[in-house]
Design a protein around this motif. Structure first.
Motif, PDB file in Angstrom:
ATOM      1  N   GLN A  60       0.770  -1.162  -0.028  1.00 14.28           N
ATOM      2  CA  GLN A  60       0.027   0.056  -0.169  1.00 14.28           C
ATOM      3  C   GLN A  60       0.817   1.017  -0.016  1.00 14.28           C
ATOM      4  O   GLN A  60       2.085   1.275   0.561  1.00 14.28           O
ATOM      5  CB  GLN A  60      -0.782   0.004   1.201  1.00 14.28           C
ATOM      6  N   ALA A  61       0.213   2.323  -0.527  1.00 11.71           N
ATOM      7  CA  ALA A  61       1.015   3.753  -0.709  1.00 11.71           C
ATOM      8  C   ALA A  61       1.545   4.048   0.465  1.00 11.71           C
ATOM      9  O   ALA A  61       2.976   4.434   0.699  1.00 11.71           O
ATOM     10  CB  ALA A  61       0.260   4.671  -1.379  1.00 11.71           C
ATOM     11  N   GLU A  62       0.966   3.861   1.603  1.00 11.06           N
ATOM     12  CA  GLU A  62       1.425   4.538   2.807  1.00 11.06           C
ATOM     13  C   GLU A  62       2.598   3.617   3.548  1.00 11.06           C
ATOM     14  O   GLU A  62       3.352   4.401   4.221  1.00 11.06           O
ATOM     15  CB  GLU A  62       0.257   4.820   3.758  1.00 11.06           C
ATOM     16  N   TYR A  63       2.757   2.589   2.915  1.00 13.40           N
ATOM     17  CA  TYR A  63       4.044   1.633   3.449  1.00 13.40           C
ATOM     18  C   TYR A  63       4.948   1.634   2.436  1.00 13.40           C
ATOM     19  O   TYR A  63       6.291   1.173   2.885  1.00 13.40           O
ATOM     20  CB  TYR A  63       3.433   0.054   3.566  1.00 13.40           C
ATOM     21  N   ALA A  64       5.090   2.604   1.436  1.00 11.89           N
ATOM     22  CA  ALA A  64       6.110   2.349   0.270  1.00 11.89           C
ATOM     23  C   ALA A  64       6.996   3.674   0.803  1.00 11.89           C
ATOM     24  O   ALA A  64       7.413   4.559   0.129  1.00 11.89           O
ATOM     25  CB  ALA A  64       5.487   2.653  -0.977  1.00 11.89           C
ATOM     26  N   ASN A  65       7.778   3.370   2.034  1.00 12.71           N
ATOM     27  CA  ASN A  65       9.010   4.304   2.452  1.00 12.71           C
ATOM     28  C   ASN A  65       9.903   3.643   2.947  1.00 12.71           C
ATOM     29  O   ASN A  65       9.860   2.163   3.225  1.00 12.71           O
ATOM     30  CB  ASN A  65       8.346   5.430   3.433  1.00 12.71           C
ATOM     31  N   ALA A  66      11.114   3.967   2.952  1.00  9.52           N
ATOM     32  CA  ALA A  66      12.429   3.273   3.264  1.00  9.52           C
ATOM     33  C   ALA A  66      12.086   2.429   4.723  1.00  9.52           C
ATOM     34  O   ALA A  66      12.554   1.408   4.944  1.00  9.52           O
ATOM     35  CB  ALA A  66      13.571   4.208   3.476  1.00  9.52           C
ATOM     36  N   ASP A  67      11.584   3.237   5.946  1.00 11.69           N
ATOM     37  CA  ASP A  67      11.464   2.501   7.237  1.00 11.69           C
ATOM     38  C   ASP A  67      10.599   1.417   7.210  1.00 11.69           C
ATOM     39  O   ASP A  67      10.753   0.196   7.873  1.00 11.69           O
ATOM     40  CB  ASP A  67      11.180   3.579   8.256  1.00 11.69           C
ATOM     41  N   SER A  68       9.401   1.741   6.414  1.00 11.54           N
ATOM     42  CA  SER A  68       8.157   0.598   6.182  1.00 11.54           C
ATOM     43  C   SER A  68       8.508  -0.562   5.623  1.00 11.54           C
ATOM     44  O   SER A  68       8.542  -1.800   6.151  1.00 11.54           O
ATOM     45  CB  SER A  68       7.082   1.000   6.031  1.00 11.54           C
ATOM     46  N   LEU A  69       9.395  -0.367   4.441  1.00 11.68           N
ATOM     47  CA  LEU A  69       9.844  -1.324   3.694  1.00 11.68           C
ATOM     48  C   LEU A  69      10.868  -2.280   4.342  1.00 11.68           C
ATOM     49  O   LEU A  69      11.188  -3.515   4.313  1.00 11.68           O
ATOM     50  CB  LEU A  69      10.502  -0.864   2.416  1.00 11.68           C
ATOM     51  N   ALA A  70      11.809  -1.624   4.935  1.00 12.71           N
ATOM     52  CA  ALA A  70      12.863  -2.479   5.855  1.00 12.71           C
ATOM     53  C   ALA A  70      12.240  -3.298   6.809  1.00 12.71           C
ATOM     54  O   ALA A  70      12.833  -4.484   6.982  1.00 12.71           O
ATOM     55  CB  ALA A  70      13.786  -1.389   6.338  1.00 12.71           C
ATOM     56  N   ALA A  71      11.116  -2.799   7.457  1.00 11.65           N
ATOM     57  CA  ALA A  71      10.407  -3.545   8.583  1.00 11.65           C
ATOM     58  C   ALA A  71       9.914  -4.628   7.889  1.00 11.65           C
ATOM     59  O   ALA A  71       9.912  -6.018   8.432  1.00 11.65           O
ATOM     60  CB  ALA A  71       9.707  -2.751   9.585  1.00 11.65           C
ATOM     61  N   ILE A  72       9.282  -4.472   6.627  1.00  9.86           N
ATOM     62  CA  ILE A  72       8.455  -5.478   5.976  1.00  9.86           C
ATOM     63  C   ILE A  72       9.653  -6.468   5.521  1.00  9.86           C
ATOM     64  O   ILE A  72       9.449  -7.660   5.508  1.00  9.86           O
ATOM     65  CB  ILE A  72       7.949  -4.951   4.822  1.00  9.86           C
ATOM     66  N   GLU A  73      10.810  -6.170   4.951  1.00  9.44           N
ATOM     67  CA  GLU A  73      11.838  -6.895   4.609  1.00  9.44           C
ATOM     68  C   GLU A  73      12.263  -8.148   5.785  1.00  9.44           C
ATOM     69  O   GLU A  73      12.417  -9.269   5.331  1.00  9.44           O
ATOM     70  CB  GLU A  73      13.036  -6.133   4.010  1.00  9.44           C
ATOM     71  N   GLN A  74      12.423  -7.412   6.843  1.00 10.97           N
ATOM     72  CA  GLN A  74      12.852  -8.230   7.929  1.00 10.97           C
ATOM     73  C   GLN A  74      11.706  -9.240   8.369  1.00 10.97           C
ATOM     74  O   GLN A  74      12.115 -10.398   8.658  1.00 10.97           O
ATOM     75  CB  GLN A  74      13.168  -7.151   9.309  1.00 10.97           C
ATOM     76  N   LYS A  75      10.603  -8.759   8.347  1.00 13.41           N
ATOM     77  CA  LYS A  75       9.524  -9.640   8.561  1.00 13.41           C
ATOM     78  C   LYS A  75       9.445 -10.948   7.527  1.00 13.41           C
ATOM     79  O   LYS A  75       9.077 -12.093   7.973  1.00 13.41           O
ATOM     80  CB  LYS A  75       8.158  -9.224   8.514  1.00 13.41           C
ATOM     81  N   LEU A  76       9.654 -10.659   6.530  1.00  9.90           N
ATOM     82  CA  LEU A  76       9.733 -11.814   5.271  1.00  9.90           C
ATOM     83  C   LEU A  76      10.839 -12.712   5.409  1.00  9.90           C
ATOM     84  O   LEU A  76      10.798 -13.815   5.220  1.00  9.90           O
ATOM     85  CB  LEU A  76       9.584 -11.080   3.952  1.00  9.90           C
ATOM     86  N   LEU A  77      12.118 -11.967   5.799  1.00 15.95           N
ATOM     87  CA  LEU A  77      13.136 -12.875   5.882  1.00 15.95           C
ATOM     88  C   LEU A  77      13.105 -13.791   6.826  1.00 15.95           C
ATOM     89  O   LEU A  77      13.760 -14.621   7.017  1.00 15.95           O
ATOM     90  CB  LEU A  77      14.454 -12.039   5.953  1.00 15.95           C
ATOM     91  N   ALA A  78      12.146 -13.477   8.055  1.00 15.62           N
ATOM     92  CA  ALA A  78      11.942 -14.420   9.178  1.00 15.62           C
ATOM     93  C   ALA A  78      11.331 -15.673   8.829  1.00 15.62           C
ATOM     94  O   ALA A  78      11.314 -16.699   9.512  1.00 15.62           O
ATOM     95  CB  ALA A  78      11.243 -13.661  10.235  1.00 15.62           C
TER      96      ALA A  78
END
Length: 224
Positions: A121-139
């Protein structure tokens, strides 16, 4: 001579009113136009941000059922706009089209892994949110790698922020100009009738009675 001067000042006053009304109209029109630009710019920025692709590369030994289960889990999360499951064959076909040659025939095997293309979603398309999403996916134990264009995300966010600041600043400037023009128009109207107002005050006219014609004129000018 007095009547000629009176007609001259009345014409000058009417001309000043007309100029003020045209100026206010143009300023308000520009503010409305900027409002539309901001509205459409927000839609355009949301569209661009929601089309940033995050590739979730799966491990070699993951079965298709596990990938589909992960896709369904992602679809149910609040930050996901859409997902697409890409098999090894589909990934190889896309890469062959991009390269313009059959790399599988050259290598003798398909080195690509299945993946899920994720759009947030557009509100999550920023560096901090994407980094948190990346860590969640890599888990997730089935995920090998998460890839997205970090520099592109930062560039888009920075440029959108700059454009928004410029447009908002220009809108604020136009608002100040509009308020100043309206204020000057009111002052001009009061000044042109200063002697009449003074006479009305001397005969005991109330503040509401004196201000009523000015309010009515202001409403009419606003409607125009």
């Amino acid at each position: 001579m007095g009547k000629k001067e009176d007609r001259y000042y009345r014409r000058k006053l009417k001309s000043s009113y007309a100029t003020s009304m045209v100026s206010i109209t143009l300023v308000l029109f520009m503010m409305g136009l900027l409002g539309l630009i901001i509205l459409h710019a927000k839609k355009l920025s949301d569209y661009v941000m929601e089309n940033i692709s995050i590739s979730i590369i799966m491990k070699e030994d993951v079965k298709e059922a596990g990938i589909i289960q992960l896709q369904k889990t992602l679809d149910a999360t609040e930050f996901v706009k859409s997902t697409e499951y890409i098999t090894e064959e589909e990934a190889a076909k896309e890469l062959t089209e991009d390269l313009g040659e059959d790399f599988i025939g050259f290598l003798g095997y398909n080195p690509l892994l299945p993946s899920i293309d994720l759009r947030v979603q557009a509100e999550y398309a920023n560096a901090d949110s994407l980094a948190a999403i990346e860590q969640k996916l890599l888990a997730n134990e089935n995920v090998k790698e998460v890839f997205y264009e970090r520099s592109l995300v930062q560039l888009l966010n920075r440029n959108i922020r700059r454009i928004a600041i410029i447009i908002i600043g220009f809108s604020a400037l136009l608002l100040i100009i509009a308020i100043a023009l309206i204020n000057n128009t009111i002052r001009l109207s009061v000044y042109s009738r200063r002697f009449l107002i003074k006479t009305m005050q001397l005969v005991g006219a109330t503040r509401g009675f004196i201000s009523r014609p000015f309010i009515a004129r202001g409403i009419m000018q606003g409607l125009y």
